[in-house]
Design a protein around this motif. Sequence first.
Motif, PDB file in Angstrom:
ATOM      1  N   GLY A   8     -10.449   5.045  33.971  1.00 21.13           N
ATOM      2  CA  GLY A   8     -11.743   4.835  31.982  1.00 21.13           C
ATOM      3  C   GLY A   8     -12.230   6.141  33.166  1.00 21.13           C
ATOM      4  N   ALA A   9     -12.062   7.031  33.650  1.00 18.31           N
ATOM      5  CA  ALA A   9     -13.121   7.288  34.859  1.00 18.31           C
ATOM      6  C   ALA A   9     -13.618   9.066  33.898  1.00 18.31           C
ATOM      7  CB  ALA A   9     -12.554   8.375  36.540  1.00 18.31           C
ATOM      8  N   THR A  10     -13.591   9.508  33.116  1.00 16.62           N
ATOM      9  CA  THR A  10     -13.475  11.018  32.095  1.00 16.62           C
ATOM     10  C   THR A  10     -14.653  10.976  31.460  1.00 16.62           C
ATOM     11  OG1 THR A  10     -12.609  10.133  30.059  1.00 16.62           O
ATOM     12  CG2 THR A  10     -11.269  10.989  31.513  1.00 16.62           C
ATOM     13  N   ARG A  11     -15.520   9.642  31.500  1.00 18.38           N
ATOM     14  CA  ARG A  11     -17.081  10.343  30.958  1.00 18.38           C
ATOM     15  C   ARG A  11     -17.765   8.550  31.282  1.00 18.38           C
ATOM     16  NH1 ARG A  11     -16.907   8.748  24.327  1.00 18.38           N
ATOM     17  NH2 ARG A  11     -14.993   7.285  24.502  1.00 18.38           N
ATOM     18  N   GLY A  12     -18.832   8.904  30.358  1.00 13.91           N
ATOM     19  CA  GLY A  12     -19.808   8.054  30.641  1.00 13.91           C
ATOM     20  C   GLY A  12     -19.737   7.049  32.272  1.00 13.91           C
ATOM     21  N   ALA A  18     -17.194   7.920  39.253  1.00 18.35           N
ATOM     22  CA  ALA A  18     -15.896   8.507  40.292  1.00 18.35           C
ATOM     23  C   ALA A  18     -16.498  10.424  41.254  1.00 18.35           C
ATOM     24  CB  ALA A  18     -15.556  10.062  39.333  1.00 18.35           C
ATOM     25  N   LYS A  19     -17.960  10.202  40.487  1.00 12.99           N
ATOM     26  CA  LYS A  19     -19.044  11.574  41.126  1.00 12.99           C
ATOM     27  C   LYS A  19     -19.545  11.440  41.807  1.00 12.99           C
ATOM     28  CE  LYS A  19     -18.609  13.966  36.819  1.00 12.99           C
ATOM     29  NZ  LYS A  19     -19.952  14.892  35.915  1.00 12.99           N
ATOM     30  N   ALA A  80     -13.041   1.339  31.356  1.00 12.04           N
ATOM     31  CA  ALA A  80     -12.585   1.825  30.013  1.00 12.04           C
ATOM     32  C   ALA A  80     -12.944   0.402  29.402  1.00 12.04           C
ATOM     33  CB  ALA A  80     -11.336   2.501  30.233  1.00 12.04           C
ATOM     34  N   GLY A  81     -13.359   1.322  27.723  1.00 12.43           N
ATOM     35  CA  GLY A  81     -13.180  -0.398  26.874  1.00 12.43           C
ATOM     36  C   GLY A  81     -13.777   1.286  25.177  1.00 12.43           C
ATOM     37  N   TYR A  82     -13.850   0.446  24.736  1.00  6.60           N
ATOM     38  CA  TYR A  82     -14.538   0.916  22.820  1.00  6.60           C
ATOM     39  C   TYR A  82     -14.646   0.521  21.898  1.00  6.60           C
ATOM     40  CZ  TYR A  82     -13.219   2.483  18.190  1.00  6.60           C
ATOM     41  OH  TYR A  82     -13.249   2.904  16.952  1.00  6.60           O
TER      42      TYR A  82
END
Length: 258
Positions: A8-12, A18-19, A80-82
């Motif tokens: 779940g590295a694309t946001r938040g 990651a950065k 990651a989550g929802y």
Amino acid sequence: MPSVLIVGATRGLGASLAKQYAAQGDTKIYGTSRSTSHPADFPSEVKWLSGIDLTSSRVGDEIVLSLNGEQKKLDIIISAGYLATEDFSAEKGPNWDDEQRMYTTSSIAPVFIVHRLSHAGLLQEGSKVVLVSSEAGSISLRHEKEGGGNYAHHASKAALNMAGRLLSLDLKPKGVIISIVHPGFMRTDMTAGVGYDKYWDAGGAVTPAEAANTLIEWMDKLDMSTTGEYWAPRGPRDIGTADVVLGRDLPTPLQLPW
């Protein structure tokens, strides 16, 4: 060079992790993306595993295949989550699809990911697995002060806590550390999308970058002495029921009650 997989590295929080790992320059970073593409504004050090869907029964297998034998040992952060909100009203009561998605992404998929990575030989002695939960998953911290509702979000995090505890028992003989954490109430698109931005200031919400910095420091210090435990590395500052349930003058980090 150590290697970390951020699910779940694309946001938040995941994106900030990651950065920040990339900025350190001493860690090999893998990040998962649900889509077949990935964001363009990321450091080149992040190697993407695309098409990783946490609602798929093959999510663990797909991650192993995407790694393609490149690694022998990993640390993992599953962030990651929802999130969807619900209450007991006729208008905004439980939604079947939302509930199913929250349970699947929060508490079912992580078990399959950890299981498959372990059996692929990627979790070895000293590997660290951080499961990003929430103080919302603590049954003891639920109180009239904040009321009911949000059944699937809170219960799916409680289920993740149980899964993490059980995984820690299974993996302890291998020397693999499992840490279950409340990373903090964050100022993200996800919390804003469900209207929680109105609580940001009063609730002490932090940016994902601040939460990621604390989590990286927490992960660096992990050892077997706390495996299978449930912690708030940033302490009680954003836990609305901490004072009425646990009292005042609480320590940081704070071990949370189940």
